[in-house]
Design a protein around this motif. Structure first.
Motif, mmCIF file in Angstrom:
data_model
loop_
_atom_site.group_PDB
_atom_site.id
_atom_site.type_symbol
_atom_site.label_atom_id
_atom_site.label_comp_id
_atom_site.label_asym_id
_atom_site.label_seq_id
_atom_site.Cartn_x
_atom_site.Cartn_y
_atom_site.Cartn_z
ATOM 1 N N TYR A 2 41.277 -12.393 -44.281
ATOM 2 C CA TYR A 2 42.615 -12.504 -45.099
ATOM 3 C C TYR A 2 42.761 -11.713 -46.169
ATOM 4 O O TYR A 2 43.774 -11.249 -46.542
ATOM 5 C CB TYR A 2 42.969 -14.026 -45.293
ATOM 6 N N GLN A 34 43.215 -6.725 -40.140
ATOM 7 C CA GLN A 34 43.893 -6.047 -41.068
ATOM 8 C C GLN A 34 45.423 -6.324 -40.502
ATOM 9 O O GLN A 34 45.612 -6.583 -39.390
ATOM 10 C CB GLN A 34 44.077 -4.535 -40.924
ATOM 11 N N ILE A 35 46.196 -6.928 -41.484
ATOM 12 C CA ILE A 35 47.476 -7.233 -41.286
ATOM 13 C C ILE A 35 48.362 -6.286 -41.998
ATOM 14 O O ILE A 35 48.400 -6.145 -43.441
ATOM 15 C CB ILE A 35 47.627 -8.848 -41.728
ATOM 16 N N ASP A 36 49.273 -5.548 -41.393
ATOM 17 C CA ASP A 36 50.360 -4.871 -42.102
ATOM 18 C C ASP A 36 51.512 -5.604 -42.601
ATOM 19 O O ASP A 36 52.684 -5.881 -41.841
ATOM 20 C CB ASP A 36 50.754 -3.956 -41.379
ATOM 21 N N LEU A 37 51.339 -6.127 -43.994
ATOM 22 C CA LEU A 37 52.452 -7.089 -44.239
ATOM 23 C C LEU A 37 53.712 -6.232 -44.811
ATOM 24 O O LEU A 37 54.807 -6.978 -44.556
ATOM 25 C CB LEU A 37 51.793 -7.798 -45.521
ATOM 26 N N PHE A 89 55.566 -5.977 -41.564
ATOM 27 C CA PHE A 89 56.070 -7.375 -41.164
ATOM 28 C C PHE A 89 57.230 -7.746 -41.771
ATOM 29 O O PHE A 89 58.388 -8.315 -41.523
ATOM 30 C CB PHE A 89 54.900 -8.444 -41.415
ATOM 31 N N ILE A 119 53.151 -11.351 -36.006
ATOM 32 C CA ILE A 119 51.866 -10.507 -36.235
ATOM 33 C C ILE A 119 50.865 -10.701 -35.140
ATOM 34 O O ILE A 119 50.306 -11.906 -34.989
ATOM 35 C CB ILE A 119 51.281 -11.024 -37.839
ATOM 36 N N PRO A 162 47.267 -8.852 -34.627
ATOM 37 C CA PRO A 162 46.427 -7.922 -34.856
ATOM 38 C C PRO A 162 45.635 -7.548 -33.777
ATOM 39 O O PRO A 162 45.339 -8.444 -32.755
ATOM 40 C CB PRO A 162 45.303 -8.601 -36.134
ATOM 41 N N VAL A 218 50.161 -15.427 -46.667
ATOM 42 C CA VAL A 218 48.781 -14.626 -46.829
ATOM 43 C C VAL A 218 48.556 -14.123 -48.095
ATOM 44 O O VAL A 218 47.288 -13.946 -48.557
ATOM 45 C CB VAL A 218 49.066 -13.559 -45.634
#
Length: 191
Positions: free
Chosen positions: A11, A18-21, A24, A54, A56, A167
């Motif tokens: 997180y 990896q989260i592309d906030l 999003f 989301i 990933p 997140v």
């Protein structure tokens, strides 16, 4: 790497997932604009189809290598639970959901718990809270020595459509709490 460390890494962007906030958030705002009328009309099936999930590429699966009889276990349910005395219910009318978290003591009695979640039938949980919050079953396992201990503090969230604040704020705070409390295993109970 321990379970809590893997979650922290996942997180906080230190490892695999990896989260592309930002991407999003753009898609989410578009979704809200397109879906708000259907949401207000109760057409959940329609808006769920368009939700910007989301997804990933890599999920940081962390195999459990501990010894349950030595571990401290905590619970995180998505059932929207709160303490009737002293905690406000989760927001249940907003399309965004409620990204906040409630802390519940492991000594909580079923009659002290309220449910604030508009997207599931509460019937089974009202008959036996352990369906969505297995606190009493885990206390039994603690008493039998199957798990080392149940954490003094357990956790609940409700439904959340806008996952960005969850997140960015809630998960890092939760991870810090789990580390501070010496939690080895977090049992996620999705509802």
């Amino acid at each position: 790497m321990g379970s809590v460390e893997a979650v922290r890494s996942a997180y906080l962007g230190e490892a695999v997932m990896q989260i592309d906030l930002e991407a999003f958030e753009v898609e989410y705002e578009r979704w809200v604009e397109e879906s708000l009328a259907d949401y207000q009309a109760g057409k959940m099936a329609e808006i769920v189809k368009k939700y910007p999930l989301i997804a990933p590429q890599d999920i940081p699966w962390t195999p459990y290598r501990g010894a349950p009889s030595n571990d401290t276990v905590a619970v995180l349910t998505t059932g929207g639970l709160y303490l009737k005395a002293g905690q406000s219910p989760f927001e249940t009318t907003s399309i965004h959901g409620d990204p906040s978290i409630r802390m519940l003591p492991k000594t909580v009695r079923e009659e002290e718990i309220g449910i604030a979640h508009a997207h599931f039938d509460h019937g089974l949980a009202e008959r036996d809270i352990n369906v969505i919050f297995p606190v009493h079953r885990l206390l039994e396992l603690e008493g039998e020595g199957v798990i080392g201990s149940l954490s003094e503090t357990l956790y609940s969230v409700s439904y959340v459509n806008n996952v960005a604040p969850l997140v960015k704020e809630v998960v890092p705070d939760l991870i810090s709490r789990l580390e501070r409390d010496g939690v080895d295993v977090l049992l996620l109970v999705p509802v």
